[in-house]
Design a protein around this motif. Structure first.
Motif, PDB file in Angstrom:
ATOM      1  N   VAL A   8      19.124  31.635  21.549  1.00  0.00           N
ATOM      2  CA  VAL A   8      19.510  32.069  22.898  1.00  0.00           C
ATOM      3  C   VAL A   8      19.893  33.545  22.892  1.00  0.00           C
ATOM      4  O   VAL A   8      19.447  34.331  23.739  1.00  0.00           O
ATOM      5  N   ALA A   9      20.714  33.920  21.923  1.00  0.00           N
ATOM      6  CA  ALA A   9      21.196  35.312  21.864  1.00  0.00           C
ATOM      7  C   ALA A   9      20.026  36.282  21.751  1.00  0.00           C
ATOM      8  O   ALA A   9      19.993  37.328  22.417  1.00  0.00           O
ATOM      9  N   GLU A  10      19.029  35.923  20.927  1.00  0.00           N
ATOM     10  CA  GLU A  10      17.859  36.787  20.765  1.00  0.00           C
ATOM     11  C   GLU A  10      17.051  36.885  22.057  1.00  0.00           C
ATOM     12  O   GLU A  10      16.572  37.954  22.422  1.00  0.00           O
ATOM     13  N   LEU A 137       3.359  35.193  28.379  1.00  0.00           N
ATOM     14  CA  LEU A 137       4.804  35.125  28.618  1.00  0.00           C
ATOM     15  C   LEU A 137       5.347  33.740  28.245  1.00  0.00           C
ATOM     16  O   LEU A 137       4.611  32.756  28.241  1.00  0.00           O
ATOM     17  N   GLU A 138       6.657  33.709  27.955  1.00  0.00           N
ATOM     18  CA  GLU A 138       7.310  32.423  27.732  1.00  0.00           C
ATOM     19  C   GLU A 138       7.630  31.752  29.075  1.00  0.00           C
ATOM     20  O   GLU A 138       7.825  32.433  30.088  1.00  0.00           O
ATOM     21  N   THR A 139       7.712  30.436  29.057  1.00  0.00           N
ATOM     22  CA  THR A 139       8.174  29.673  30.221  1.00  0.00           C
ATOM     23  C   THR A 139       9.118  28.617  29.678  1.00  0.00           C
ATOM     24  O   THR A 139       8.691  27.626  29.083  1.00  0.00           O
ATOM     25  N   THR A 140      10.413  28.835  29.840  1.00  0.00           N
ATOM     26  CA  THR A 140      11.363  27.972  29.129  1.00  0.00           C
ATOM     27  C   THR A 140      11.910  26.828  29.969  1.00  0.00           C
ATOM     28  O   THR A 140      12.418  25.857  29.419  1.00  0.00           O
ATOM     29  N   VAL A 141      11.868  26.954  31.313  1.00  0.00           N
ATOM     30  CA  VAL A 141      12.469  25.924  32.167  1.00  0.00           C
ATOM     31  C   VAL A 141      13.920  25.666  31.727  1.00  0.00           C
ATOM     32  O   VAL A 141      14.406  24.535  31.790  1.00  0.00           O
ATOM     33  N   GLY A 142      14.565  26.701  31.259  1.00  0.00           N
ATOM     34  CA  GLY A 142      15.959  26.552  30.854  1.00  0.00           C
ATOM     35  C   GLY A 142      16.166  25.802  29.547  1.00  0.00           C
ATOM     36  O   GLY A 142      17.299  25.542  29.140  1.00  0.00           O
ATOM     37  N   TYR A 143      15.105  25.435  28.885  1.00  0.00           N
ATOM     38  CA  TYR A 143      15.186  24.750  27.588  1.00  0.00           C
ATOM     39  C   TYR A 143      15.186  25.778  26.462  1.00  0.00           C
ATOM     40  O   TYR A 143      14.221  26.545  26.324  1.00  0.00           O
ATOM     41  N   PRO A 175      17.702  25.271  36.576  1.00  0.00           N
ATOM     42  CA  PRO A 175      18.586  24.542  35.665  1.00  0.00           C
ATOM     43  C   PRO A 175      17.801  24.006  34.459  1.00  0.00           C
ATOM     44  O   PRO A 175      16.600  23.733  34.594  1.00  0.00           O
ATOM     45  N   GLN A 176      18.472  23.868  33.335  1.00  0.00           N
ATOM     46  CA  GLN A 176      17.840  23.181  32.195  1.00  0.00           C
ATOM     47  C   GLN A 176      17.310  21.842  32.697  1.00  0.00           C
ATOM     48  O   GLN A 176      18.024  21.138  33.426  1.00  0.00           O
ATOM     49  N   THR A 177      16.092  21.515  32.370  1.00  0.00           N
ATOM     50  CA  THR A 177      15.383  20.262  32.742  1.00  0.00           C
ATOM     51  C   THR A 177      14.798  20.286  34.167  1.00  0.00           C
ATOM     52  O   THR A 177      13.992  19.430  34.499  1.00  0.00           O
ATOM     53  N   ILE A 178      15.224  21.213  35.018  1.00  0.00           N
ATOM     54  CA  ILE A 178      14.849  21.257  36.443  1.00  0.00           C
ATOM     55  C   ILE A 178      15.437  20.087  37.227  1.00  0.00           C
ATOM     56  O   ILE A 178      15.367  20.063  38.453  1.00  0.00           O
ATOM     57  N   ASN A 185      21.654  27.157  33.100  1.00  0.00           N
ATOM     58  CA  ASN A 185      21.155  26.741  31.787  1.00  0.00           C
ATOM     59  C   ASN A 185      21.751  27.631  30.713  1.00  0.00           C
ATOM     60  O   ASN A 185      22.388  28.645  31.008  1.00  0.00           O
ATOM     61  N   TYR A 186      21.595  27.245  29.455  1.00  0.00           N
ATOM     62  CA  TYR A 186      22.219  27.960  28.336  1.00  0.00           C
ATOM     63  C   TYR A 186      21.594  29.330  28.081  1.00  0.00           C
ATOM     64  O   TYR A 186      22.204  30.190  27.476  1.00  0.00           O
ATOM     65  N   ILE A 187      20.359  29.502  28.492  1.00  0.00           N
ATOM     66  CA  ILE A 187      19.662  30.753  28.171  1.00  0.00           C
ATOM     67  C   ILE A 187      20.037  31.846  29.163  1.00  0.00           C
ATOM     68  O   ILE A 187      20.491  32.916  28.780  1.00  0.00           O
ATOM     69  N   PHE A 188      19.852  31.560  30.439  1.00  0.00           N
ATOM     70  CA  PHE A 188      19.993  32.596  31.459  1.00  0.00           C
ATOM     71  C   PHE A 188      21.278  32.458  32.268  1.00  0.00           C
ATOM     72  O   PHE A 188      21.565  33.268  33.121  1.00  0.00           O
ATOM     73  N   GLY A 189      22.029  31.396  32.016  1.00  0.00           N
ATOM     74  CA  GLY A 189      23.299  31.216  32.712  1.00  0.00           C
ATOM     75  C   GLY A 189      23.122  30.710  34.126  1.00  0.00           C
ATOM     76  O   GLY A 189      22.114  30.072  34.454  1.00  0.00           O
TER      77      GLY A 189
END
Lengths: 549, 549
Positions: A8-10, A137-143, A175-178, A185-189
């Protein structure tokens, strides 16, 4: 493998680096709740950039097509305002300025050389929910577990928007999971509401809604499984449309609960100018998306349906107003908005009768249970990649965690789906018999109802989604349109009274102090018949014009 | 509760009593295999009744609309021939002569009084597969456990056919559960093939196919989950159409695996005259079935699509011929029919290229697995009503029983559905790229392929359904058209050769003696794009005309 917090930090560092340094501003302190005025006063935007970003989608497209404004200028203006918005309400995920500007320059070049636009969205920057894959690009959906997965190709809808001449320019938070009605979510807050940062933007298309509300994008794409386009649009004062299943391509986007075929999520437009709904839908449908996505319905954009040939050509329409759904009574601002809309429509010569809801609790519950049939396994499979925790609450303090129920068998799932199907038939018949009450010879032309029992509320209180989810269950297209904003004087708390049940009372109690919700946008929902997007858009325009008259 | 065999005996008695005594004939002995000539020689039908029952659907409708023939006369003629057919091949379930004739008389009366037809199917008798509920009648689907359940209302499609002026007049036999490619159950027994009663009619719409082949009905409705309209049509020399999901209403009909939403069964027409396909589909779609069935797609009958505007207006079409599916090689009569069709199309000025199948085994297998996800529980729930055994083989001697596999979880089902969805996208792209090979600027206009690797075969050998089931998996509309009949001289066994695998060899070995299949109809399948029923019908007419030229 590094610990998930390190991943996440990276990723957060990479996001920070993707923001041009010269676009960093000094946002107001957290105690400043309403930040809607900030973008135009912070000094980063020129007068022309303010003019561009305050222009409606249709006028933008005219000026882009005539060459009066270049796509590079328009994209730059919106990008700067989007980056300001992000610093205020934390709404963006992927930021790719150079790439977007290269694309904009190509479009300008094409117009200059040929005198012709590439397509109906020529030069227009469009923001995308963090599900719509863009090559590279990445697509994380908050995961956290999806960080580092770079798309090998565009989602079909992205390809089509590009074919139409659009400039995809940012992706927005979820949100994580949508699978939440808020956005964290943990990545983007956490994304917060620009009208009051102590309130939620709703979710799952919450980043999109916050961005557009701050005019950091003229038009965006959200997705809607149970209200995820409509509640964020409603909480942020926007126009939005949840189309029927299979009208807009989903192929090549990522999602939770993939393979859940019964009540699928759909993509649709979110915008600050009403013209954006038709512009988006017409452009996408005319691109024949069924030749690229096997689940898209082969159905041309129908200008006759837009002109309401099945609805008396739009003269003397009859709307059904649903004051409450028989489960949870809406808060005072929602009731006032319904009254305002009724009065405006009657003044415009239309008829308004009461809509009697049937089986809304059953429809919402059974659809939620269909989603839950395999949700736990789905989330565990995804998060097992890094061991990130599954978020169990949207509250700031972590109270009231959601306990997700375990899976069921395929046969049990079929029984739920059968019940939902049978209830859809009951609702269809219920709609058809209103022909005897309207006086027009037709059944009710559209339903007007709340998008939620409340406006934007403090974080973690997104308790009830059936006001939107029933229409997913029924597959009725539904739009959102703004009506007013919360005024604590006009929208005083009503005295305690009898309640449907304890849950109804719990929602009533949330509105204990109208000041909490001050200035929050109040929007409503307009609901039409399955695959009747054209008519829903036109009737939304009619209602909007009546309210503005 | 009485023993299930007693319930069956009583139902059989009721069926027998529903047949007018004066319509009983002395059928030929079982050793007479081809009974197609019997109806016209048995003496029950008058010359006029023979003329009526040999008339094509479109001409029947003209004569009914003009009043030249009454509906009572036409219905009586077909009813008598249907009862003869039933005594030959055991094709009927519900028989309700009085009711049908009352309806026919009402229609005649209406026409006489008003000079106008009730609708586009005025006066036409239509036969219905034993799923389409009619108020007041039982619909057993071959389940003993459903005997005695009298419908409280019509299925939506029955209502629409009645609105269109049709006369539903018989219901037709199916296998217990409908989940078989042949037609046998404990209540009504086995339906046999009129061209050779030692061969199967296929299934599950086997009663319908046998009836229409004997001209006991001009037009019937079958259903198709994995080929149940198309294989019976093909084995009995008929025209048939499997429409896309949601084009024809299913609401209010009974079925197995209800709630299985991913790859649903569909209703469609089966007929001895090609005009019946368009007549049925246009009438049903123009009745706006989406106002009665929530799962029907809101899509008007499109005369432009019928006129092939997306296919160069039907001039110089390019067909893809699939000689085999890469899994099982078809028997010699099928190969000859493909060659005949290719030659006829080329002679008519069209282009024919080879169609390369991709992932047919995967597509068929995954769709079968979706059906199996809850089948065992479904069948057990139904049959537990009476304790009737679940039929496990269609063989006469009971060998080679089918072992149905147990259920899976909802999450596992979603994974199968996801795999199928992704493969649909691959197939769509595969079709689109053929534009580079056709020379027309368009992708292949339609695929022509076998409906099965064999023609009608001895009972119990319906081993392989993927030639039809892949198109259900892909939701491509597909028609059946007759080409020729088996001629043992022309269709000699080909020498043993290398096989794809043991299963391919097992199917090869079935064709050990061409005489077994003598005179069996040989039909082929034409496959188009999702929701392109209009174009599929028109292209079938084009192929049919080329073959008859």
């Amino acid at each position: 493998m590094p610990h998930w917090t390190q991943i996440v930090a990276e990723k957060q560092q990479r996001q920070l680096k993707s923001i041009p340094q010269e676009w960093l501003v000094s946002p107001p302190p957290d105690s400043t709740l309403d930040v809607t005025g900030f973008p135009e006063t912070c000094g980063l935007l020129s007068a022309r950039e303010i003019e561009i970003t305050n222009t409606s989608t249709d006028v933008l497209l005219e000026k882009l097509a005539s060459g009066e404004w270049t796509s590079v200028d328009v994209t730059t203006a919106f990008y700067k305002r989007a980056i300001i918005a992000h610093q205020l309400v934390n709404c963006l995920t992927e930021i790719f300025v150079d790439r977007a500007l290269v694309r904009a320059a190509e479009l300008d070049d094409h117009l200059k050389k040929t005198g012709k636009v590439v397509g109906p969205l020529h030069g227009l920057p469009i923001s995308l929910k963090d599900q719509l894959c863009i090559k590279g690009l990445e697509t994380t959906v908050g995961y956290v577990s999806w960080i580092g997965q770079y798309a090998e190709k565009n989602a079909v809808l992205v390809d089509i928007l590009i074919e139409c001449g659009a400039v995809p320019f940012v992706r927005t938070n979820v949100p994580q999971t949508i699978m939440w009605g808020e956005t964290y979510n943990y990545i983007f807050g956490r994304t917060t509401n620009p009208y009051n940062r102590s309130l939620t933007t709703s979710g799952s298309s919450g980043g999109e809604a916050a961005l557009i509300a701050l005019k950091g994008s003229p038009l965006g794409v959200g997705s809607d499984l149970g209200g995820s386009i409509r509640r964020p649009s409603a909480f942020c004062g926007l126009y939005g449309l949840r189309p029927s299943y299979g009208r807009v391509p989903y192929c090549g986007a990522v999602n939770s609960l993939e393979g859940q075929d019964s009540s699928p999520s759909v993509f649709g437009p979110m915008t600050s100018s009403i013209g954006g709904l038709k512009t988006f839908m017409k452009a996408v449908v005319n691109a024949k998306p069924w030749l690229k996505d096997p689940l898209v319905v082969r159905k041309q954009w129908d200008e006759d349906e837009y002109n309401l040939v099945d609805h008396g050509s739009g003269k003397n329409l009859c709307f059904g107003i649903m004051w409450d759904d028989g489960v949870v009574v809406p808060h005072p601002p929602i009731k006032r908005a319904l009254e305002m809309t009724k009065a405006a429509l009657e003044k415009a010569g239309h008829k308004v009768i009461d809509w009697k809801p049937i089986k809304h609790k059953l429809l919402g519950d059974v659809t939620r249970d269909v989603f839950n049939a395999g949700t736990v396994e789905d989330l565990m499979m995804v998060t097992s990649g890094t061991g990130e925790p599954i978020i169990s609450t949207m509250e700031l303090d972590g109270s009231e965690p959601l306990l997700r129920t375990g899976g069921i068998t395929a046969y049990q799932l079929w029984q739920l789906q059968k019940l939902r199907r049978d209830t859809r038939k009951e609702y269809l018949d219920h709609w058809e018999v209103t022909a005897s009450e309207t006086g027009t010879g037709r059944p009710v032309d559209a339903i007007i109802c709340p998008a939620a029992p409340y406006v934007a509320h403090p974080h973690g209180k997104s308790w009830y989604r059936h006001y939107t989810m029933v229409w997913n269950a029924l597959d009725y297209p539904a739009s959102i349109f703004p009506v007013t904003t919360v005024d604590p004087t006009l929208d005083a708390r009503i005295p305690s009274h009898e309640f449907y049940d304890d849950f109804d009372k719990k929602v009533y109690d949330m509105y204990d102090d109208p000041e909490t919700f001050k200035n929050a946008p109040v929007c409503l929902q307009l609901v039409g018949r399955t695959l009747e997007e054209e008519a829903v858009i036109k009737m939304t325009e009619i209602v909007d014009a009546a309210l503005l008259a």
